[in-house]
Design an enzyme around this catalytic site. Structure first.
Site, mmCIF file in Angstrom:
data_model
loop_
_atom_site.group_PDB
_atom_site.id
_atom_site.type_symbol
_atom_site.label_atom_id
_atom_site.label_comp_id
_atom_site.label_asym_id
_atom_site.label_seq_id
_atom_site.Cartn_x
_atom_site.Cartn_y
_atom_site.Cartn_z
ATOM 1 N N ARG A 180 -13.237 -3.743 -7.125
ATOM 2 C CA ARG A 180 -12.844 -4.569 -5.999
ATOM 3 C C ARG A 180 -14.060 -4.955 -5.165
ATOM 4 O O ARG A 180 -14.899 -4.101 -4.857
ATOM 5 C CB ARG A 180 -11.869 -3.730 -5.154
ATOM 6 C CG ARG A 180 -11.038 -4.490 -4.175
ATOM 7 C CD ARG A 180 -9.924 -3.613 -3.650
ATOM 8 N NE ARG A 180 -10.452 -2.498 -2.847
ATOM 9 C CZ ARG A 180 -9.801 -1.960 -1.819
ATOM 10 N NH1 ARG A 180 -8.615 -2.402 -1.488
ATOM 11 N NH2 ARG A 180 -10.332 -0.956 -1.143
ATOM 12 N N TYR A 232 -10.506 -0.795 10.981
ATOM 13 C CA TYR A 232 -11.755 -0.303 10.362
ATOM 14 C C TYR A 232 -12.133 -1.119 9.136
ATOM 15 O O TYR A 232 -13.181 -0.908 8.570
ATOM 16 C CB TYR A 232 -11.657 1.188 9.996
ATOM 17 C CG TYR A 232 -10.416 1.576 9.221
ATOM 18 C CD1 TYR A 232 -10.323 1.364 7.861
ATOM 19 C CD2 TYR A 232 -9.329 2.158 9.873
ATOM 20 C CE1 TYR A 232 -9.181 1.703 7.167
ATOM 21 C CE2 TYR A 232 -8.180 2.502 9.188
ATOM 22 C CZ TYR A 232 -8.116 2.271 7.823
ATOM 23 O OH TYR A 232 -6.983 2.598 7.143
ATOM 24 N N LYS A 233 -11.266 -2.053 8.712
ATOM 25 C CA LYS A 233 -11.598 -2.888 7.556
ATOM 26 C C LYS A 233 -12.390 -4.109 8.045
ATOM 27 O O LYS A 233 -13.510 -3.957 8.477
ATOM 28 C CB LYS A 233 -10.312 -3.238 6.799
ATOM 29 C CG LYS A 233 -9.719 -1.977 6.122
ATOM 30 C CD LYS A 233 -8.347 -2.164 5.525
ATOM 31 C CE LYS A 233 -7.878 -0.853 4.881
ATOM 32 N NZ LYS A 233 -6.418 -0.792 4.663
ATOM 33 N N ASP A 275 2.350 -6.100 7.506
ATOM 34 C CA ASP A 275 1.141 -5.289 7.586
ATOM 35 C C ASP A 275 -0.052 -6.210 7.357
ATOM 36 O O ASP A 275 -0.141 -6.873 6.316
ATOM 37 C CB ASP A 275 1.190 -4.171 6.538
ATOM 38 C CG ASP A 275 0.064 -3.170 6.740
ATOM 39 O OD1 ASP A 275 -1.032 -3.588 7.163
ATOM 40 O OD2 ASP A 275 0.281 -1.971 6.464
ATOM 41 N N PHE A 308 0.863 -1.184 0.000
ATOM 42 C CA PHE A 308 0.000 0.000 0.000
ATOM 43 C C PHE A 308 0.898 1.232 0.000
ATOM 44 O O PHE A 308 1.862 1.299 0.772
ATOM 45 C CB PHE A 308 -0.886 -0.039 1.249
ATOM 46 C CG PHE A 308 -1.973 0.987 1.261
ATOM 47 C CD1 PHE A 308 -3.145 0.781 0.533
ATOM 48 C CD2 PHE A 308 -1.838 2.144 1.986
ATOM 49 C CE1 PHE A 308 -4.158 1.730 0.559
ATOM 50 C CE2 PHE A 308 -2.856 3.092 2.014
ATOM 51 C CZ PHE A 308 -4.017 2.889 1.297
HETATM 52 C C1 LIG Z 1 -5.761 0.579 4.593
HETATM 53 C C2 LIG Z 1 -4.283 0.525 4.621
HETATM 54 C C3 LIG Z 1 -3.511 1.573 5.169
HETATM 55 C C4 LIG Z 1 -4.153 2.840 5.649
HETATM 56 O O1 LIG Z 1 -3.411 3.447 6.664
HETATM 57 P P1 LIG Z 1 -4.109 4.506 7.630
HETATM 58 O O2 LIG Z 1 -3.002 5.133 8.355
HETATM 59 O O3 LIG Z 1 -5.075 3.753 8.480
HETATM 60 O O4 LIG Z 1 -4.854 5.472 6.753
HETATM 61 C C5 LIG Z 1 -2.138 1.406 5.247
HETATM 62 N N1 LIG Z 1 -1.538 0.280 4.789
HETATM 63 C C6 LIG Z 1 -2.248 -0.740 4.234
HETATM 64 C C7 LIG Z 1 -1.545 -1.952 3.752
HETATM 65 C C8 LIG Z 1 -3.626 -0.636 4.116
HETATM 66 O O5 LIG Z 1 -4.328 -1.609 3.548
#
Ligand SMILES: *Cc1c(COP(=O)(O)O)cnc(C)c1O
Length: 397
Positions: free
Chosen positions: A356, A209-210, A184, A113
């Site tokens: 998605r 939150y996911k 992660d 990400f």
């Molecule tokens: C959703 C996601 C994020 C988002 O990070 P936030 O700090 O919560 O906005 C970061 N890394 C990955 C791999 C994600 O899927």
């Protein structure tokens, strides 16, 4: 056996909505509003500052961390909540790098990400020659692990395609090469079985939150393996991670174990929402969730491929290499997704061309998957997406 009819009854999905975006923002479970109201009115309103002790606010990041730990194969006392995932990535990466001082390479992949890579870039900029970020293709990660690597930093499940890394094998290879790992789990926690202790992972981070349904902006988590917890140097050394926050010493001394990964005042209202959302996971086995999620994903792929030939599967076909989401490519993917959302089928779009769809057995079943494909087929066959208003990009896609 997990009773999915029980978990489904715990969620409130609006009438007419088929929600296939729990991989981005989990649905609201009914327990949350009551818990948050109680926290606000009885605890904040009634207890005021006393709530830090009387309502247990101070230990909430650890207590909720233990509930998340069960879902990711971590022992109690190894996970703490707080901040956002991006911050937890920075914290874990900085600590891992410090624990491997003779090496400077952070190895990651182009499937990560962007925020994870951005945080690594920021850390590297600050450390100058001390660190370097090396980004390879996901398929090249294994071959790129050598004795120059200080830290292997990967997201287990690719946010665009759902492609899944082999956490156990890559961690083993990294350790054999003398590297530490930062995993992660943003698209893993609550989506696929994770065994951090069994994999011997060093650090892990994730958001709630996911798939964990903690609500927009819910606090993130960080895991530190017990062998590192008392020695990992905190780069973000805030007072809540101090050995004695209320001694108000002028010098920082890290707290014991996972406590040192706390930074500042925890978001108690958001933690109350998350804590209530986690009730839905009581009695839920991640193995059962995985089995149900694979069945739903396979059904979706089969139906879409049969009825919507203009879409191309972007996710791995083999279920063992895929997380709990399925993506399809189409040059007009954005407009198609907007047309779907307008008809109650909520998924999302990731540039440049991926539609998605997330599968969350806690509140989604076979009937919704079939109904979603009916609407998708209609949108495609009748070209219902081909309207200027569906091409207009919104702030969040
Ligand atoms: C959703 C996601 C994020 C988002 O990070 P936030 O700090 O919560 O906005 C970061 N890394 C990955 C791999 C994600 O899927």
């Amino acid at each position: 056996m997990t009773d999915f009819s029980r978990t489904r009854s715990l969620f409130t999905i609006p009438e007419g909505v088929i929600y296939l975006d729990g991989n981005s923002l989990g649905a609201l479970s009914s327990a949350v509003s009551a818990r948050v109201s109680r926290m606000i009115e009885a605890e904040w309103g009634g207890e005021l500052i006393r709530g830090w002790n009387s309502a247990g606010w101070m230990v909430q990041p650890r207590r909720v961390g233990d509930r998340v730990a069960r879902l990711i194969g971590a022992a109690p006392g190894t996970v703490v909540m707080g901040d956002t995932l991006s911050i937890k990535v920075y914290q874990a990466l900085a600590a891992a790098l410090s624990l491997n001082p003779s090496r400077r390479v952070i190895l990651s992949d182009s499937g990560n990400f962007p925020s994870d890579l951005y945080m690594a870039q920021g850390l590297v900029r600050m450390l100058g020659d001390r660190a370097a970020l090396k980004v390879v293709e996901p398929e090249q990660v294994e071959a790129a692990i050598d004795d120059s690597v200080a830290v292997l930093m990967l997201t287990e499940v690719d946010y665009r395609t759902g492609r899944m890394h082999d956490m156990a094998a890559l961690t083993k290879k990294a350790h054999a090469a003398g590297a530490l790992t930062v995993w992660d789990l943003a698209h893993s926690a609550g989506a696929v079985p994770v065994d951090l202790a069994g994999c011997d992972a060093d650090f892990a981070v994730g958001c709630t939150y996911k798939y964990l349904n903690g609500g927009p902006g819910a606090p993130a988590f960080i895991y530190v393996a017990p062998r590192h917890a008392d020695v990992a140097p905190p780069a973000l050394s805030g007072w809540m991670g101090h050995e004695a926050p209320f001694a108000f010493d002028l010098d920082y001394r890290p707290g014991g174990g996972i406590e040192r990964m706390r930074i500042g005042t925890p978001p108690i209202i958001a933690l109350a929402a998350l804590d209530a959302a986690l009730d839905a996971w009581d009695g839920v086995s991640m193995q059962d969730v995985r089995k149900a999620s694979v069945a739903l994903s396979e059904l979706f792929i089969a139906e879409v491929e049969q009825r919507c030939p203009s879409l191309t599967l972007a996710s791995p076909r083999e279920s063992s290499r895929r997380g709990s989401q399925v993506s399809f490519r189409h040059a007009d993917g954005y407009a198609i997704m907007r047309a779907l959302i307008a008809r109650g089928v909520i998924g999302d779009f990731r540039a440049p061309d991926a539609l998605r769809f997330g599968f969350t057995p806690l509140y989604i079943g076979e009937a919704e998957v079939r109904a979603a494909v009916d609407i998708l087929e209609k949108v495609l066959v009748e070209k219902l997406w081909d309207k200027p208003e569906y091409r207009q990009k919104e702030l969040v896609t």
